[in-house]
Scaffold this active site. Structure first.
Site, PDB file in Angstrom:
ATOM      1  CG  ASN A 132      -0.401   4.353  11.367  1.00 57.35           C
ATOM      2  OD1 ASN A 132      -0.383   5.539  11.625  1.00 57.35           O
ATOM      3  ND2 ASN A 132      -0.940   3.862  10.272  1.00 57.35           N
ATOM      4  CB  CYS A 133       4.751   0.147  12.803  1.00 60.64           C
ATOM      5  SG  CYS A 133       5.480  -1.229  13.624  1.00 60.64           S
TER       6      CYS A 133
END
Lengths: 92, 116, 111
Positions: free
Chosen positions: C109-110
């Site tokens: 999620n980065c």
């Protein structure tokens, strides 16, 4: 804030319509498309006081009569509904 | 001001990608500091059942992932009381139980809704 | 295919340089991964790497930057759980680089 709920699954094999009706707000509306159009034959939708639309080509393809508690829309009408309501919740 | 988002997760955990995808949307939104809410309803409440064993079906532990929501800045986690009741589940500690009317109001509070 | 040679072993890396098999990880592997990034690991680094491995064991995922900072502050206190400290240790990209050195998958999620 109003929500347009879009349903494309048959209510006779699936719980989406039941769940949608349970959490439908007073300002909300339901748009039936695809097999969701079979919702026109479902007593659950009748007399709920919620506004019901059906995509014309999907009800025509299935030869579903339009009850007096539902309105038929074409694709431009579908787009207009998406604009008229604050948000669209598609029950994927 | 970024738009707020409510994600409604309504599929059971192990039979398809929907539960995982709903969680990924929420975690990604949290990483970007979006105001975000997560509601479990219908079979989605099965994700909240305790002591499930993801390894038995060679999958990643969704339950462990859900425990990280708070660290990702997701404080608004809800569960549909009706869905819990008809499945014989108790209200989990990790989610706030809501009745149907409260859920209708919840939808009103968010700018956008995604249902998976 | 990317590989990393540590002693007599040849380990498989993905296209971003993360270990393909998380079980390949060891202290020597971490040092070799760090050397490839031009980094010499100090006790301050190790503290964070161990914390990350704990995070992964608990939550089964690699944290993005904000949760990493939050978790570090929770476990090690605010003087270490802040972006300045973590950025300094890990060349400005703590979530990605520390996860790599700790042998975790790339934080999904980065972006």
């Amino acid at each position: 804030m109003s929500t347009l709920h879009v349903l494309s699954h048959s209510p006779f094999t699936d719980s989406r319509l039941d769940s949608c009706l349970r959490i439908c707000g007073a300002e909300d509306a339901i748009l039936l498309c695809g097999d969701g159009a079979y919702g026109l034959q479902n007593a659950a939708l009748q007399g709920k006081g919620v506004k019901v639309f059906v995509l014309a080509e999907d009800s025509q393809a299935r030869n579903l009569p339009l009850p007096d508690w539902a309105d038929s829309v074409d694709y431009p009408g579908f787009v207009q509904l998406c604009v008229d309501y604050d948000k669209v919740n598609t029950w994927l | 001001m970024s738009k707020s988002l409510l994600v409604i997760s309504r599929q059971a955990p192990w039979s398809g990608p929907s539960a995982r995808e709903a969680l990924d949307i929420v975690l990604a939104g949290g990483a970007f500091d979006l105001p975000i809410g997560l509601l479990f309803m219908d079979d989605g409440v099965f994700q909240l059942a305790s002591d499930q064993n993801a390894r038995a079906v060679q999958q990643k532990d969704l339950g462990a992932n859900l425990q990280a929501l708070e660290l990702f800045g997701i404080d608004d986690v809800f569960a549909c009381n009706h869905s819990l009741e008809v499945r014989g589940l108790n209200a989990p500690a990790s989610a706030q139980g809501l009745g149907s009317d409260a859920i209708a109001h919840l939808l009103d509070r968010y700018d956008q809704v995604i249902t998976l | 295919m990317n590989t990393l040679t540590v002693g007599a072993r040849c380990l498989e890396l993905d296209k971003d340089g993360y270990l393909v098999d998380l079980n390949d990880w060891s202290v020597d592997v971490a040092n070799a991964l760090a050397a490839a990034e031009g980094l010499a690991l100090t006790p301050a680094h190790w503290e964070i790497l161990e914390l990350l491995r704990g995070f992964y064991a608990e939550f089964q995922l690699s944290p993005a930057t904000r949760p990493l900072i939050k978790y570090t502050a929770l476990k090690l206190g605010p003087e270490k759980g802040n972006s300045l400290h973590l950025n300094k240790l890990f060349n400005g990209t703590p979530a990605k680089l520390a996860a790599k050195l700790a042998g975790l998958p790339r934080p999904t999620n980065c972006l």
